[in-house]
Motif scaffolding. Structure first.
Motif, PDB file in Angstrom:
ATOM      1  N   ASP A 120      31.056   2.993  15.563  1.00  0.00           N
ATOM      2  CA  ASP A 120      30.624   2.114  14.484  1.00  0.00           C
ATOM      3  C   ASP A 120      29.212   1.611  14.759  1.00  0.00           C
ATOM      4  O   ASP A 120      28.762   1.554  15.909  1.00  0.00           O
ATOM      5  N   CYS A 134      31.636  -1.118   7.173  1.00  0.00           N
ATOM      6  CA  CYS A 134      31.053  -0.677   8.443  1.00  0.00           C
ATOM      7  C   CYS A 134      30.483  -1.851   9.222  1.00  0.00           C
ATOM      8  O   CYS A 134      30.596  -3.007   8.819  1.00  0.00           O
ATOM      9  N   PHE A 154      33.072   5.013   7.436  1.00  0.00           N
ATOM     10  CA  PHE A 154      31.737   5.601   7.532  1.00  0.00           C
ATOM     11  C   PHE A 154      31.698   6.849   6.656  1.00  0.00           C
ATOM     12  O   PHE A 154      32.738   7.369   6.232  1.00  0.00           O
TER      13      PHE A 154
END
Length: 371
Positions: A120, A134, A154
């Protein structure tokens, strides 16, 4: 640690979706948690649109575990391509390695590895690199405690792949790695090691048990129709706060819990109609952060239970919990003959149970305290 994937293909219309249910924070032999039998981390790979040499996919992680977080340093997700796919671009995440992209001269891909590993982005990432859900540094809260922050996503732009439902091949061998019970915990290791190997600063407050967390269950008052318990969780770490902490306790009288002070409460009811398991956590902006060791390094609450005729007793340790978890770590309970016995008619009680928690590498310990 490695997770066990189970594959289910869904929706072969305008896009392709892949769902994987992963038992991600426990080794395979211990993947079933009796207090959270449906807990899992589900990964969704959704092909959103077709491109000239591939497609764009949204990848989402859903932490459906009721009380286990994914904490810092966060999750890592990897897979293996089935063809010669590459990742042209990513939003909301990034790969840990680029791989060998030397054959590309004009436009350089984001990643050319056959087995990419994705992490991340950190909070505050540039707006142009973000994607929905995100940029939490890999942290996922538990579903029961904070479902809005139990999802991460994502986007990947995949090249050298199929361009239709018939020619595309979904990746295989998904692996999710995260700190937690049964797995590696580099964040905890970095805390233990300190900034330098020669550091002599204490990491944990010196106590008889030398454990980082203590859970104190104190049977406090016996009324005619009710009884009261005080719970105190103390942090002995000098270098670690516990944000979004939670406590799970199992006791047969939770079905008759009438009032709880200073904590949030949710019944887990893992066995359907049997309500004997409670999840407790702090109130936002009040005590949802368990700070480092010191005068403020504790959180506490009191619980008021209604007595159930025919079942209530203070004998044989009945007043104490059967299981206690702190942030998903299991506190090993003492044997039944070590619990204090109390007179059922005594209005003022003085027995308590202190459980200490070891999260890395050692066994649990407990202390039995008479106030």
């Amino acid at each position: 640690m490695a997770a066990r994937p189970g594959l289910l293909f869904l929706r072969l219309g305008a896009s392709i979706a892949l769902l994987l249910a992963l038992s991600a924070l426990l080794p395979s032999s211990d993947a079933y948690d009796p207090l959270d039998p449906g807990g899992n981390i589900t990964i969704k790979w959704d092909v959103m649109e077709w491109n000239p040499d591939g497609y764009t996919a949204a990848v989402s992680l859903y932490n459906y575990q009721q009380y286990r977080h994914i904490q810092l340093p966060g999750w890592k997700l990897s897979w293996v391509w089935q063809k010669k796919e590459i990742i042209w671009k990513m939003f909301g995440g990034q790969t840990t390695e680029q791989g060998d992209c030397s054959k590309f001269k004009a436009e350089i891909p984001h990643c050319c590895k056959r087995d990419p590993e994705v992490v991340d982005l950190l909070p505050g990432a540039p707006y142009g690199t973000q994607f929905a859900n995100c940029c939490k540094g890999g942290v996922l809260n538990s579903w029961a405690q904070d479902s809005a922050n139990a999802v991460a996503s994502f986007q990947v732009v995949v090249g050298q792949a199929g361009t239709s439902n018939k020619t595309v091949k979904v990746p295989r061998s998904f692996t999710l790695r995260a700190p937690g019970p049964g797995g590696n915990s580099p964040y905890l290791a970095s805390v233990v090691n300190g900034e330098s190997a020669s550091s002599l600063e204490p990491l944990v407050e010196c106590t008889s048990h030398m454990c980082p967390i203590r859970v104190h269950w104190h049977v406090k008052v016996n009324y005619k129709d009710y009884w009261r318990v005080k719970i105190t969780v103390t942090n002995f770490n000098y270098r670690m706060n516990y944000s979004q902490w939670n406590l799970v306790a199992q006791h047969p009288n939770f079905d008759n819990l009438t009032t709880i002070f200073s904590f949030n409460y949710k019944p887990l009811s893992p066995y359907g109609t049997i309500n004997d398991t409670a999840m407790l956590w702090g109130i936002k902006y009040y005590n949802d952060m368990l700070v480092t060791a010191g005068p403020d390094g504790n959180v506490q609450s009191e619980l008021l239970f209604r007595k159930e005729p025919g079942a209530f007793t203070f004998q044989k340790g009945w007043a104490f919990p059967r299981r206690v978890y702190f942030n998903g770590d299991n506190c090993v309970m003492p044997p039944p003959d070590a619990y204090p016995w109390l007179p059922n008619a005594s209005p003022r009680l003085s027995a308590s149970l202190t459980l200490t928690l070891v999260t890395v590498g050692t066994a649990m310990a407990f202390l039995l305290v008479h106030a």
